[in-house]
Design a protein around this motif. Structure first.
Motif, mmCIF file in Angstrom:
data_model
loop_
_atom_site.group_PDB
_atom_site.id
_atom_site.type_symbol
_atom_site.label_atom_id
_atom_site.label_comp_id
_atom_site.label_asym_id
_atom_site.label_seq_id
_atom_site.Cartn_x
_atom_site.Cartn_y
_atom_site.Cartn_z
ATOM 1 N N VAL A 221 -1.894 14.323 1.402
ATOM 2 C CA VAL A 221 -2.674 13.651 2.440
ATOM 3 C C VAL A 221 -3.629 12.669 1.774
ATOM 4 O O VAL A 221 -4.408 13.035 0.894
ATOM 5 N N VAL A 222 -3.548 11.409 2.191
ATOM 6 C CA VAL A 222 -4.443 10.362 1.695
ATOM 7 C C VAL A 222 -4.971 9.585 2.896
ATOM 8 O O VAL A 222 -4.619 9.871 4.037
ATOM 9 N N ASP A 223 -5.818 8.621 2.634
ATOM 10 C CA ASP A 223 -6.307 7.777 3.727
ATOM 11 C C ASP A 223 -5.147 7.023 4.369
ATOM 12 O O ASP A 223 -4.173 6.650 3.689
ATOM 13 N N ASP A 224 -5.242 6.808 5.670
ATOM 14 C CA ASP A 224 -4.246 6.021 6.408
ATOM 15 C C ASP A 224 -2.850 6.621 6.276
ATOM 16 O O ASP A 224 -1.896 5.965 5.840
ATOM 17 N N MET A 225 -2.734 7.890 6.664
ATOM 18 C CA MET A 225 -1.440 8.562 6.585
ATOM 19 C C MET A 225 -0.383 7.928 7.487
ATOM 20 O O MET A 225 0.821 8.082 7.254
ATOM 21 N N GLU A 226 -0.824 7.208 8.509
ATOM 22 C CA GLU A 226 0.148 6.531 9.375
ATOM 23 C C GLU A 226 0.989 5.547 8.568
ATOM 24 O O GLU A 226 2.207 5.426 8.768
ATOM 25 N N ARG A 227 0.359 4.856 7.613
ATOM 26 C CA ARG A 227 1.102 3.922 6.757
ATOM 27 C C ARG A 227 2.051 4.660 5.828
ATOM 28 O O ARG A 227 3.185 4.219 5.591
ATOM 29 N N VAL A 228 1.607 5.799 5.313
ATOM 30 C CA VAL A 228 2.468 6.591 4.430
ATOM 31 C C VAL A 228 3.694 7.066 5.192
ATOM 32 O O VAL A 228 4.834 6.934 4.725
ATOM 33 N N MET A 229 3.484 7.623 6.364
ATOM 34 C CA MET A 229 4.588 8.164 7.144
ATOM 35 C C MET A 229 5.542 7.074 7.639
ATOM 36 O O MET A 229 6.719 7.323 7.876
ATOM 37 N N ALA A 230 5.009 5.862 7.767
ATOM 38 C CA ALA A 230 5.860 4.745 8.209
ATOM 39 C C ALA A 230 6.760 4.223 7.093
ATOM 40 O O ALA A 230 7.630 3.396 7.328
#
Length: 291
Positions: A221-230
């Motif tokens: 888990v890092v900042d802005d997980m939405e970008r990671v998951m995308a």
């Protein structure tokens, strides 16, 4: 767990090692990777084989095998926990203890990059291989795939990981890849936990092997997980990382990450096995509730 059960376990290992294969042959297997909550809830315990025994402020917490097995058995018995990740020594102990019935069992494959060693980035495959995972009737294999752009050993790690993914997929077994962009800081290996670095690591890991059909990613888990998951369409499980004294903050970060469409569960070890208050039951139940 108690001293009598430990003594019986050691006695079996010494006098009847074939009991391990027998236990594996009769183990009830799960119908799939997802539990009743529709997620995969894995308790991870492959740290000791890499010499990483610390948990929080206890540098050798995982060095007591009786205590570790007690915590693992407690965690695996909790409702909603449907998986475990470990090396052969730990998984075989759990098999003999009857703790793996109906669980998703993931064998840890590369533990050669010992914590703190000069060769730490050389993540050689010194644990399970796909053939043994299949023979033991386990459900998949996990790789630690650290990528240091300044270390030539990283290309060997990538090649070995790709082979492991291919070998597992050819047997219809899950390949759980845990990728990091890493580097040495003052001589010590450190994972780069920025959003950009995790996005890049996920993209690299997703393409390893001759097929990604059976590949899942294990991501921090890092900042802005939405970008990671995308960054991928592959199923993702969230890893727990180091023990944090502010457990509520940790759970909050996990909850946010699990809201992403590609998130399919948690794979957590020390944060649940050695929580700050040492209450394994409460920690595990709180994590399951997030699912």
């Amino acid at each position: 767990m108690n001293q009598d059960r430990l003594a019986a376990l050691v006695e079996t290992r010494a006098n009847r090692p074939s009991a391990i294969a027998e236990a594996a042959a009769r183990r009830a297997r799960p119908t799939g990777p997802l539990g009743e909550h529709g997620k995969l809830m894995v308790i991870a315990a492959d740290h000791p084989a890499r010499g990483a025994l610390g948990a929080g402020d206890r540098p050798l917490a995982m060095g007591d095998r009786l205590d570790l097995l007690d915590r693992l058995c407690t965690a695996l018995a909790r409702p909603g926990v449907n998986g475990v990740l470990g090396t052969s020594d730990i998984l075989e102990d759990l098999l003999l203890l009857g703790a793996l019935e109906g669980k998703v069992v993931i064998g840890s494959m590369n533990r050669g990059g010992l914590a703190g060693a000069v060769f730490e980035m050389d993540d050689r495959f010194t644990g399970y291989d796909a053939a043994m995972i299949e023979a033991m009737r386990f459900d998949g294999g996990k790789t630690l795939t650290r990528i240091d752009y300044a270390d030539p050993a990283s290309v060997d790690t990538l090649e070995s990981t790709a082979k492991a993914v291919t070998d597992l997929a050819s047997r219809d077994l899950l390949a759980m890849v845990e990728p990091f962009i890493s580097r040495r800081v003052d001589g010590k290996a450190r994972n780069v936990l920025t959003t950009d670095a995790v996005v890049k690591a996920a993209a690299i890991a997703a393409g390893l092997g001759t097929t990604s059909a059976y590949t899942w990613l294990k991501l921090p888990v890092v900042d802005d997980m939405e970008r990671v998951m995308a960054a991928t369409t592959l199923p993702v499980v969230i890893l727990g990382g180091e023990v944090d004294s502010d457990q509520e903050a940790v759970f909050s970060r996990w909850r946010k990450a699990l809201a992403c469409p590609t998130a399919r569960g948690l794979a957590v070890g020390r944060s649940l096995l050695y929580p700050p208050d040492d209450d394994v039951v409460s920690a595990v139940d709180a994590a399951v509730a997030l699912l």
